[in-house]
Design a protein around this motif. Structure first.
Motif, PDB file in Angstrom:
ATOM      1  N   ILE A  58      35.841  44.928  30.691  1.00 23.43           N
ATOM      2  CA  ILE A  58      35.638  45.514  32.026  1.00 23.43           C
ATOM      3  C   ILE A  58      34.594  46.622  31.957  1.00 23.43           C
ATOM      4  N   ASP A  59      34.719  47.499  30.965  1.00 21.46           N
ATOM      5  CA  ASP A  59      33.782  48.624  30.846  1.00 21.46           C
ATOM      6  C   ASP A  59      32.356  48.126  30.658  1.00 21.46           C
ATOM      7  N   LYS A  60      32.189  47.145  29.778  1.00 25.62           N
ATOM      8  CA  LYS A  60      30.840  46.612  29.511  1.00 25.62           C
ATOM      9  C   LYS A  60      30.284  45.921  30.757  1.00 25.62           C
ATOM     10  N   PHE A  61      31.140  45.174  31.451  1.00 24.81           N
ATOM     11  CA  PHE A  61      30.690  44.466  32.642  1.00 24.81           C
ATOM     12  C   PHE A  61      30.239  45.441  33.723  1.00 24.81           C
ATOM     13  N   LEU A  62      31.000  46.496  33.960  1.00 23.91           N
ATOM     14  CA  LEU A  62      30.671  47.448  35.022  1.00 23.91           C
ATOM     15  C   LEU A  62      29.426  48.269  34.705  1.00 23.91           C
ATOM     16  N   ILE A  67      28.235  46.689  42.081  1.00 22.98           N
ATOM     17  CA  ILE A  67      28.794  45.970  43.229  1.00 22.98           C
ATOM     18  C   ILE A  67      27.995  46.217  44.507  1.00 22.98           C
ATOM     19  N   GLU A  68      27.284  47.345  44.583  1.00 24.31           N
ATOM     20  CA  GLU A  68      26.474  47.623  45.768  1.00 24.31           C
ATOM     21  C   GLU A  68      25.298  46.661  45.853  1.00 24.31           C
ATOM     22  N   ARG A  69      24.788  46.243  44.693  1.00 23.59           N
ATOM     23  CA  ARG A  69      23.600  45.391  44.661  1.00 23.59           C
ATOM     24  C   ARG A  69      23.921  43.937  44.974  1.00 23.59           C
ATOM     25  N   PHE A  70      25.127  43.483  44.651  1.00 27.04           N
ATOM     26  CA  PHE A  70      25.439  42.066  44.786  1.00 27.04           C
ATOM     27  C   PHE A  70      26.170  41.715  46.073  1.00 27.04           C
ATOM     28  N   GLY A  71      26.529  42.702  46.863  1.00 35.89           N
ATOM     29  CA  GLY A  71      27.102  42.409  48.173  1.00 35.89           C
ATOM     30  C   GLY A  71      28.592  42.136  48.137  1.00 35.89           C
ATOM     31  N   GLY A  72      29.196  42.248  49.334  1.00 33.27           N
ATOM     32  CA  GLY A  72      30.649  42.172  49.448  1.00 33.27           C
ATOM     33  C   GLY A  72      31.247  40.824  49.114  1.00 33.27           C
ATOM     34  N   ASN A  73      30.542  39.728  49.454  1.00 32.06           N
ATOM     35  CA  ASN A  73      31.118  38.406  49.231  1.00 32.06           C
ATOM     36  C   ASN A  73      31.365  38.131  47.752  1.00 32.06           C
ATOM     37  N   ASN A  89      41.548  49.634  33.942  1.00 31.03           N
ATOM     38  CA  ASN A  89      40.851  50.660  34.717  1.00 31.03           C
ATOM     39  C   ASN A  89      39.481  50.151  35.153  1.00 31.03           C
ATOM     40  N   PHE A  90      39.190  50.259  36.462  1.00 30.78           N
ATOM     41  CA  PHE A  90      37.915  49.775  36.997  1.00 30.78           C
ATOM     42  C   PHE A  90      36.978  50.920  37.406  1.00 30.78           C
ATOM     43  N   SER A  91      37.125  52.054  36.811  1.00 28.91           N
ATOM     44  CA  SER A  91      36.266  53.231  36.953  1.00 28.91           C
ATOM     45  C   SER A  91      36.405  53.893  38.327  1.00 28.91           C
ATOM     46  N   ASP A  92      36.068  55.169  38.363  1.00 32.76           N
ATOM     47  CA  ASP A  92      36.164  55.936  39.612  1.00 32.76           C
ATOM     48  C   ASP A  92      35.137  55.474  40.642  1.00 32.76           C
ATOM     49  N   TYR A  93      34.061  54.849  40.156  1.00 35.34           N
ATOM     50  CA  TYR A  93      33.026  54.356  41.069  1.00 35.34           C
ATOM     51  C   TYR A  93      33.403  52.990  41.641  1.00 35.34           C
ATOM     52  N   ALA A  94      33.761  52.062  40.770  1.00 36.16           N
ATOM     53  CA  ALA A  94      34.004  50.690  41.212  1.00 36.16           C
ATOM     54  C   ALA A  94      35.380  50.500  41.838  1.00 36.16           C
ATOM     55  N   PRO A  96      37.624  52.321  43.754  1.00 35.08           N
ATOM     56  CA  PRO A  96      37.820  52.564  45.197  1.00 35.08           C
ATOM     57  C   PRO A  96      37.009  51.615  46.076  1.00 35.08           C
ATOM     58  N   ARG A  97      35.810  51.255  45.620  1.00 34.41           N
ATOM     59  CA  ARG A  97      34.987  50.338  46.410  1.00 34.41           C
ATOM     60  C   ARG A  97      35.618  48.945  46.465  1.00 34.41           C
ATOM     61  N   LEU A  98      36.152  48.507  45.359  1.00 32.84           N
ATOM     62  CA  LEU A  98      36.803  47.198  45.337  1.00 32.84           C
ATOM     63  C   LEU A  98      38.083  47.201  46.171  1.00 32.84           C
ATOM     64  N   SER A  99      38.827  48.302  46.122  1.00 34.27           N
ATOM     65  CA  SER A  99      40.030  48.416  46.961  1.00 34.27           C
ATOM     66  C   SER A  99      39.648  48.407  48.434  1.00 34.27           C
ATOM     67  N   GLY A 100      38.550  49.100  48.768  1.00 34.42           N
ATOM     68  CA  GLY A 100      38.076  49.114  50.150  1.00 34.42           C
ATOM     69  C   GLY A 100      37.647  47.735  50.608  1.00 34.42           C
ATOM     70  N   LEU A 101      37.040  46.982  49.686  1.00 31.86           N
ATOM     71  CA  LEU A 101      36.601  45.625  50.005  1.00 31.86           C
ATOM     72  C   LEU A 101      37.803  44.715  50.281  1.00 31.86           C
ATOM     73  N   LEU A 102      38.842  44.855  49.480  1.00 35.65           N
ATOM     74  CA  LEU A 102      40.066  44.075  49.712  1.00 35.65           C
ATOM     75  C   LEU A 102      40.651  44.392  51.084  1.00 35.65           C
ATOM     76  N   ASN A 103      40.662  45.675  51.441  1.00 39.68           N
ATOM     77  CA  ASN A 103      41.202  46.070  52.753  1.00 39.68           C
ATOM     78  C   ASN A 103      40.322  45.569  53.898  1.00 39.68           C
ATOM     79  N   PHE A 104      39.002  45.607  53.695  1.00 39.39           N
ATOM     80  CA  PHE A 104      38.074  45.136  54.738  1.00 39.39           C
ATOM     81  C   PHE A 104      38.326  43.664  55.052  1.00 39.39           C
ATOM     82  N   TRP A 105      38.394  42.827  53.996  1.00 34.44           N
ATOM     83  CA  TRP A 105      38.592  41.404  54.223  1.00 34.44           C
ATOM     84  C   TRP A 105      40.022  41.091  54.664  1.00 34.44           C
ATOM     85  N   ARG A 106      40.961  41.912  54.258  1.00 35.96           N
ATOM     86  CA  ARG A 106      42.336  41.716  54.734  1.00 35.96           C
ATOM     87  C   ARG A 106      42.384  41.900  56.256  1.00 35.96           C
TER      88      ARG A 106
END
Length: 395
Positions: A58-62, A67-73, A89-94, A96-106
């Motif tokens: 996960i750390d290496k991938f992030l 995620i801002e560059r590749f878009g929400g989809n 752990n998905f970092s303090d940057y990624a 919250p954004r991923l959680s927000g994305l889940l809520n947006f599509w929900r």
């Protein structure tokens, strides 16, 4: 033979006139792969389908994937990984954004579902129980995961039910795209002054081939009647959902529509194989035979396994009917490109009076018209094309 991949095959054959049947399929799959899946997409899918994900991965991938560059989809796929591995752990940057994305599509999903419930309940009151399809059916099965959905698809059993469903929807204030009230097989419902669809009602499923409508009856016979999102519908069997999902992917590959949807189909294939102890592949093979979609399904399965190795059983690709259909399909296209297309083009420019311009002009006219007549009639028969190609390859 109707072939949903004709244009792509034509280009490949023109670039490599000596290409063989299965080599053509492999090249076609590679073409689709190159058009649809970027290197970053593949890295994401490798992570998503990894059997055991470590924190170091996960750390290496992030570090490399913003995620801002590749878009929400596409980032929603990464959100799936986060949800499936709450211990990582998905970092303090990624994070919250991923959680927000889940809520947006929900929220987006809930909005679509509210229209589905409202319309289908009214259909139920009028004695119509439709079948929920594609993304809507998957959302019901995986209610904890939001989906990228433009609308929800349903299928009714008869043409009278289809027409009645359209009347009900109109009375409820929904409109049809471009007011095509007499669409033969499906209609998209919209809110007034809004291009976003909410429900797609089907009287028929278009797979690019003519098939016996008994297939649709079989779908309903295998389906279960359930309460879904507060309305009564049929839910397809796992086998039928997998079959329809893969065939829908072939349409998206052909037209380059719903590119992110193509990748989400891979998640659906993986999940559907995990929810049952023993998937009835014989049902899927029977569906393929009934709908004459051997070529489409073969290429869909090859593409799925090209992206995610081993996603679908390789031995299924060895099915005799699938292999024969691929040979028929490829021979048709190779024969057309090598022996029909050029002479057809020549004959379009020929006029009968040109044959009167002398002996050479007469021979040229007769030779091309006769050749066009022969190859045109050979192409009408799969058997003749296969025999012709077998002899041509030997020579």
């Amino acid at each position: 033979m109707a072939n949903v991949y004709a244009r792509q095959m034509y280009d490949l054959i023109r670039n490599n006139p000596k290409i063989g049947e299965f080599e053509l399929v492999d090249e076609l799959v590679e073409t689709f792969y190159g058009e649809i899946v970027s290197q970053d997409d593949q890295k994401l899918l490798n992570l998503a389908f990894c059997e055991k994900v470590e924190q170091s991965q996960i750390d290496k991938f992030l570090e490399e994937w913003d995620i801002e560059r590749f878009g929400g989809n596409k980032a929603l796929m990464l959100a799936y990984v986060m949800k499936q591995h709450p211990d990582l752990n998905f970092s303090d940057y990624a994070g919250p954004r991923l959680s927000g994305l889940l809520n947006f599509w929900r929220f987006k999903n809930l909005n679509l579902i509210s229209h589905f419930t409202k319309i289908v309940r009214e259909m139920n009151k009028n004695g119509i129980v439709p079948m929920i399809l594609k993304g809507g059916a998957m959302k019901y099965l995986r209610q904890d995961l939001p989906r990228v959905m433009g609308d929800i698809d349903i299928l009714v059993q008869t043409l009278p039910e289809y027409n009645k469903s359209k009347e009900i929807s109109k009375k409820m204030g929904y409109v049809f795209l471009d007011e095509k009230d007499n669409a033969p097989y499906s209609v998209d419902l919209h809110l007034p002054n809004n291009e976003d669809g909410v429900l797609d009602i089907h009287a028929y499923l278009d797979f690019g081939e003519k098939y016996n409508k008994r297939f649709l009856k079989n779908l309903f016979e295998r389906a279960e009647k359930k309460q879904v999102f507060g309305a009564e519908v049929f839910v397809p069997s796992v086998e039928d959902m997998l079959f329809i999902g893969l065939l829908n992917m072939t349409k998206n590959l052909r037209f380059k529509t719903s590119v992110s949807g193509i990748l989400y189909t891979l998640f659906d294939c993986h999940y559907l194989q995990s929810v049952t102890k023993k998937l009835r592949w014989d049902i899927i093979l029977d569906n393929i035979a009934q709908t004459h979609t051997q070529a489409q399904m073969y290429i869909a399965m090859k593409f799925a396994n090209r992206v995610v190795s081993g996603l679908l059983p390789e031995d299924l690709l060895e099915d005799d009917k699938l292999q024969k259909s691929i040979i028929d399909c490829c021979n048709q296209e190779i024969f057309y490109c090598k022996y029909v297309d050029e002479v057809k083009y020549i004959c379009k420019g020929l006029k009968w009076h040109q044959a009167l311009g002398g002996w050479h002009a007469f021979k040229y006219y007769v030779k091309n018209e006769l050749l066009h007549f022969v190859v045109k009639n050979i192409r009408k028969s799969k058997c003749l094309v296969n025999i012709f190609m077998k002899v041509a390859r030997k020579k």
